[in-house]
Design a protein around this motif. Structure first.
Motif, PDB file in Angstrom:
ATOM      1  N   ALA A  69       0.825  -1.201   0.000  1.00 54.75           N
ATOM      2  CA  ALA A  69       0.000   0.000   0.000  1.00 54.75           C
ATOM      3  C   ALA A  69       0.869   1.266   0.000  1.00 54.75           C
ATOM      4  N   TYR A  70       1.964   1.215   0.774  1.00 55.10           N
ATOM      5  CA  TYR A  70       2.842   2.387   0.839  1.00 55.10           C
ATOM      6  C   TYR A  70       3.493   2.665  -0.528  1.00 55.10           C
ATOM      7  N   GLU A 129       1.036   4.094  -2.995  1.00 52.85           N
ATOM      8  CA  GLU A 129       0.716   5.491  -2.709  1.00 52.85           C
ATOM      9  C   GLU A 129       1.883   6.411  -3.060  1.00 52.85           C
ATOM     10  N   ARG A 130       3.097   5.966  -2.754  1.00 52.48           N
ATOM     11  CA  ARG A 130       4.270   6.832  -2.976  1.00 52.48           C
ATOM     12  C   ARG A 130       4.732   6.821  -4.426  1.00 52.48           C
ATOM     13  N   GLY A 153       3.204   4.623  -7.071  1.00 52.50           N
ATOM     14  CA  GLY A 153       2.214   4.193  -8.049  1.00 52.50           C
ATOM     15  C   GLY A 153       2.517   2.856  -8.677  1.00 52.50           C
ATOM     16  N   SER A 171       9.377   0.417   3.176  1.00 52.98           N
ATOM     17  CA  SER A 171       8.214   1.247   3.491  1.00 52.98           C
ATOM     18  C   SER A 171       8.578   2.381   4.433  1.00 52.98           C
TER      19      SER A 171
END
Length: 487
Positions: A28-29, A32-33, A35, A45
């Protein structure tokens, strides 16, 4: 051991780290960071991981390295317009005065072997910051030196401390950039290193003409002080994802020096860069980079004043203007190198259904070899045909073409070498810098004899032959073997 087995050790097919084993939180990290999780290398992370830094922060660090690489060759070659004045002041002949430049080139080619192991263990920021400050003080001292020995001491010591930044280029890019960005990012400091050689004499020629030799050294000092201030605001890029770093206590902590328990210090680390000679791809890249840099950069910069001043009767300021050709050529070469090679690699990877083959990057390198050969021929022939006292731009056009080719080769071949051993990026860059600097240092000792015995046209032909034999042909051989290995 066969060449093919050696090539296999060099990772012809670059292996992207598998992201299937990461946790959902890590996934997820990264999404988000960045793509994507299809990243090489795969970041952690942790926001403190340099790969996760904001783009502006990464670019700031790499730009500082590029400026430092530029200043190293700028200060070494920038003394060229002052050789005649210093020779007279110190009571030596012109070739002896030229050792001020040669000594610096030799020192910052060798000393990184000492600095890199220390920076890898204790962090880079302290050494880079202190190196800039030390160079500032030494250049102020150079402005007040009154004897040849005093000036030589300041030049050698400047070479010692400026070598901290010349050693860090590929390491910092390796810390901050993903594989698909390496061509462009390595191109920044590679361009700085190359363009500093003609940039130094171009600027200092005006200073020598209007302010005198002392202010050349004071200009160097001002540059170093600005770098010192900028490094204060930089961040440490040494980071180990597997084991957290431990920051030292006491005095070392106050100085910003950290000790990595994941990268323990060992005396064997000083010989690590030289071990890269066992990698076929890297050795080919080192030879190609050294030969093209010597004959498409060093020979043009060092011999320019010794050839064109007596031929066209130029003063220091007029002589400095001749270096614009090399500067323009180098900039054009970089535009055609880093971004183009990264784009080409993306296209080649797509054609191979996602398989990233590092030798595909070498296709861009051949453009550089062609430009180097064409440029040297134009430069040599038109200097040979030049009429004394009648200035002509034609040799400078050849110099610009050769400079563009040199920069293409330097950026592409360096990135190819690092792709061959991405986890040894620092050692690879250090090995390239070491051999390239030593080979460039040797050149000025035989250049005058070569031109005297073969004239400019004949010398250009000889240098082109050396480029073909020791750069183009080995690169093509590595390319063919690499492609066959993939098949």
């Amino acid at each position: 051991m066969s060449i093919e087995s050696d090539i296999e050790k060099g990772h012809e097919i670059e292996q992207v780290e598998d992201a299937s084993h990461i946790t959902s939180k890590h996934y997820a990290y990264l999404m988000e960071r960045h793509g994507s999780v299809q990243l090489d290398p795969l970041p952690s992370s942790d926001p403190k991981d340099p790969l996760n830094w904001p783009t502006w922060k990464k670019n700031y660090e790499i730009m500082l390295i590029a400026v430092g690489a530029f200043s190293s060759t700028f200060m070494a070659a920038g003394l060229t317009p002052a050789f005649e004045t210093m020779a007279e002041e110190y009571g030596v002949d012109l070739p002896t005065a030229a050792y001020f430049t040669s000594a610096q080139i030799a020192v910052f080619g060798v000393l990184p072997l000492f600095w890199v192991p220390l920076m890898n263990t204790f962090g880079r920021k302290f050494f880079l910051t202190f190196g800039a400050l030390a160079c500032c003080v030494l250049n102020v001292g150079g402005g007040f030196a009154t004897t040849y020995g005093q000036q030589m001491a300041t030049r050698v010591l400047v070479g010692v401390f400026v070598s901290t930044v010349t050693a860090a280029g590929s390491s910092v890019v390796g810390d901050l950039a993903f594989s698909h960005e390496r061509g462009e990012k390595n191109g920044w400091w590679s361009l700085g290193f190359v363009i500093g050689t003609p940039g130094g004499p171009f600027i200092t020629g005006f200073i020598q003409q209007h302010a005198g030799t002392k202010w050349i050294f004071f200009t160097f000092a001002i540059m170093n002080f600005v770098q010192f201030v900028l490094w204060i605001f930089a961040s440490e890029t040494v980071y180990t994802r597997a084991v957290p770093d431990v920051v030292s206590n006491g005095v070392l902590k106050a100085m910003g020096i950290r000790r990595s328990i994941a990268r323990p210090f060992s005396w064997k680390m000083f010989f690590g860069p030289l071990k890269q000679a066992a990698n076929f791809n890297i050795s080919i890249a080192v030879i190609a980079a050294s030969v093209t840099f010597c004959y498409a950069n060093i020979v043009l910069v060092v011999e320019m004043p010794q050839v064109m001043v007596p031929l066209f009767h130029l003063n220091a300021q007029q002589m400095s203007l001749q270096y614009i050709s090399i500067i323009i050529g180098s900039i054009i070469g970089e535009i055609l190198a880093g971004p183009l090679s990264d784009w080409w690699m993306k296209k080649s990877t797509a054609k191979r259904n996602g398989q990233r083959v590092i030798v595909d990057r070498l296709w861009v390198c051949y453009n550089g070899y062609i430009l180097v050969i064409v440029g040297l021929i134009v430069w040599g022939i038109y200097l040979f045909k030049a009429t004394p006292g009648h200035w002509s731009i034609k040799p400078l056009i050849g110099a610009a073409i050769a400079a563009a080719g040199n920069n293409i080769v330097a950026t592409v071949i360096t990135t190819f070498a690092i792709d061959s051993a991405p986890r040894k990026a620092g050692d690879v860059g250090l090995y390239i810098n070491f051999v390239r600097s030593i080979y460039g240092f040797i050149g000025p000792f035989y250049f005058p004899h070569m031109f005297e015995n073969l004239n400019f046209a004949g010398s250009a032909g000889l240098m082109c032959g050396l480029v073909v034999l020791f750069a183009w042909a080995p690169t093509a051989f590595a390319h063919i073997v690499g492609v066959r290995r993939v098949k």
